[in-house]
Design an enzyme around this catalytic site. Structure first.
Site, PDB file in Angstrom:
ATOM      1  N   SER A 290       0.812  -1.211   0.000  1.00 18.29           N
ATOM      2  CA  SER A 290       0.000   0.000   0.000  1.00 18.29           C
ATOM      3  C   SER A 290       0.852   1.270   0.000  1.00 18.29           C
ATOM      4  CB  SER A 290      -0.946  -0.048   1.210  1.00 18.29           C
ATOM      5  OG  SER A 290      -1.882   0.985   1.182  1.00 18.29           O
ATOM      6  N   ASP A 301      10.301   4.527 -10.221  1.00 23.08           N
ATOM      7  CA  ASP A 301       9.866   5.059 -11.518  1.00 23.08           C
ATOM      8  C   ASP A 301      10.574   6.352 -11.883  1.00 23.08           C
ATOM      9  OD1 ASP A 301       8.193   2.935 -11.720  1.00 23.08           O
ATOM     10  OD2 ASP A 301       6.327   4.078 -11.858  1.00 23.08           O
ATOM     11  N   LYS A 315      -0.693  -4.114  -3.325  1.00 21.61           N
ATOM     12  CA  LYS A 315      -1.973  -3.494  -2.950  1.00 21.61           C
ATOM     13  C   LYS A 315      -2.052  -2.112  -3.590  1.00 21.61           C
ATOM     14  CE  LYS A 315      -4.924  -2.007   0.872  1.00 21.61           C
ATOM     15  NZ  LYS A 315      -5.097  -0.604   0.387  1.00 21.61           N
TER      16      LYS A 315
END
Length: 526
Positions: A290, A301, A315
């Site tokens: 999460s 990224d 999640k």
């Protein structure tokens, strides 16, 4: 009315018709809500036995949510309170870290400047009574003991305490207060110029705790950082965004959310972050989930740092709390979150298939994924690129680390697992520290000296093995025994450090034998 109906049946039909008529007033024809309300009223008014209407409604809510995703859930008022305490960063109580040694509460450490420390309660004290009610030797559950110790801020509680070296029972009157719940487990310099921070969850105070940790490490010369998010189950989105912001440059996308009824919302860095230079390595495992995956995904990224470990939980669903009048709550999934490259990392699930979803980690172990990176397979349709270096990353099932570190299944022998499962290791450690606390504190005034030179006594290892034998736990052979002892000694040394100091010292000892931490250090030092 057809004469073949008996009088009781006629009465029942008339009652149902009456209920039906009531709901014709409040709901349109064919409404699913009317159907649900009618069913509840019919059961409450007509069922042969008495029913608990409150539980009936709760079961209906749970039944609806069970057919959705695995993270939409219903919480009772009691469960809401238990959930919010770690997230809100505090609870109200007496302020001690404790453990149960057999059936007695043993104080590990009083919270610094907390209400117990202020009245003189010290590590090693045994709390045996609360407001004249005995809590020792009565097989009272840990939850019940906590309930008696906790209470509204400003209220008083009388504690009966037994202290080693003092024959009389001591009595302390403690005024309960707000006790902080820390979400940062450890902060320390792991090597010259390299700081280490371990975050256990993302709550209301996590960002402030993180900033304080960063300030402390910078004062000690930190240039690079290991951010340990292993076993971090997540928490507040805002806390994750705020921490990721510290590492990224102005305008960098951190995460975005979007759902069927929720428009896309982007969260971007404001350029005010305090650690935009210096290497970052993020440590993750299968229980990193999460909000922890948001931080990990943003750093990966944006090519800001290196992710080390094993594939994260996966999640990617956002829950919104829906507060109900009685203090209960529905946590309803309203959107997906996406990493900066556009990945939704939510792992696949079947609606209503919570059992299969919960078995995912066991399935990973069985498939060999935890020990071999080649066992992880992603579809080409889930392929994405990082934003600066255009490295390939994947969505659809957690974040795959840049550097895979296999789970060492040999370090945890069957013998060790069974000793731990029976709490034999922790109990014997508590007894050892309890009986040697004074001499340990007198001899090891410096943690650096302790870490360098302390050796776990063979008598403690022997006590664990003997207690294991009493409970029917034995090594299969001498080889398993010999494999168990080195890791057991590391664990015991870390636990003793925790009891004498705190969790930072525990991880300082424990991490020296962690393959994941070793890999992270290797990356930083390249």
């Amino acid at each position: 009315m057809n004469k073949r109906y008996s009088l009781p049946v006629l009465a029942l039909l008339l009652c149902v018709q009456s209920l039906y008529a009531q709901f014709r007033i409040n709901n349109s024809e064919g409404s699913p809500l009317r159907k649900l309300q009618l069913a509840e009223l019919a059961i409450d008014n007509l069922y042969v036995d008495s029913v608990d209407e409150k539980k009936l409604v709760e079961d209906a809510i749970r039944g609806m949510l069970d057919k959705l995703d695995p993270h939409s859930s219903y919480l009772t008022p009691k469960e809401v309170k238990a959930l919010n305490e770690p997230l809100n960063g505090s609870f109200e109580g007496i302020g001690v870290q404790f453990n149960m040694i057999e059936d007695t509460l043993l104080v590990i450490q009083p919270v610094i400047n907390g209400p117990s420390e202020k009245v003189g309660i010290i590590a090693g004290d045994r709390i045996v009574s609360v407001n004249d009610t005995s809590i020792a030797g009565v097989k009272m559950s840990k939850e019940e003991i906590m309930r008696r110790l906790r209470g509204p801020k400003g209220t008083k509680v009388n504690l009966g305490v037994v202290r080693q070296g003092i024959s009389d029972r001591l009595t302390f009157t403690v005024v309960r207060a707000k006790i902080p719940v820390k979400s940062i487990d450890a902060t320390y310099m792991i090597r010259p110029g390299i700081g280490y921070i371990r975050i256990s969850g993302f709550g209301a105070t996590t960002y402030e705790e993180f900033l304080e940790s960063m300030r402390s490490l910078r004062k000690q010369g930190m240039r690079h950082l290991l951010l340990d998010l292993q076993e971090n189950g997540g928490g507040y989105l805002k806390a994750a965004v705020d921490i990721a912001n510290e590492f990224l440059t102005k305008g960098d996308l951190i995460v975005y959310t979007e759902g069927r009824k929720v428009p896309r919302m982007d969260y971007t860095a404001d350029g005010e972050g305090s650690f935009q230079q210096g290497k970052i390595v993020v440590l993750v495992d299968g229980y990193t989930a999460s909000a922890a995956e948001i931080v990990t995904g943003a750093i990966q990224d944006q090519d800001r740092g290196t992710v080390v470990g094993r594939r994260t939980f996966g999640k990617g669903l956002v829950q919104r709390p829906v507060d109900l009048p009685d203090g209960s709550m529905i946590r309803l999934t309203i959107a997906h979150y996406y990493t900066p490259s556009g990945r939704c990392i939510q792992k696949p699930y079947t609606k209503g298939g919570a059992k299969d979803y919960a078995m995912d980690m066991l399935n990973r172990l069985k498939s060999g994924e935890l020990t071999n990176a080649d066992s992880v397979h992603f579809s080409d349709s889930l392929k994405y690129e990082t934003l600066r270096q255009h490295r390939t990353v994947y969505g659809g099932g957690g974040i795959m680390p840049d550097e895979f570190v296999p789970l060492d299944t040999t370090i945890y022998t069957r013998f060790h697992r069974e000793l731990a499962a029976k709490s034999i290791i922790i109990q014997q450690n508590l007894r050892y520290v309890d009986s040697h606390r004074k001499e340990l504190k007198e001899k090891w005034t410096s943690f650096a000296d302790f870490k360098q030179n302390y050796e776990v006594p063979q008598s403690l290892v022997d006590a664990i093995i003997i207690e294991g034998e009493k409970q029917g736990i034995k090594p299969r052979d001498e080889e398993e025994r010999n494999k168990t002892i080195p890791y057991l000694q590391v664990q015991l040394k870390a636990l003793i450090a925790r009891d004498l100091w705190d969790m930072s010292e525990y991880f300082s000892v424990f991490n020296e034998n962690s393959e994941m931490v070793k890999k992270a250090l290797e990356i930083v030092q390249r």
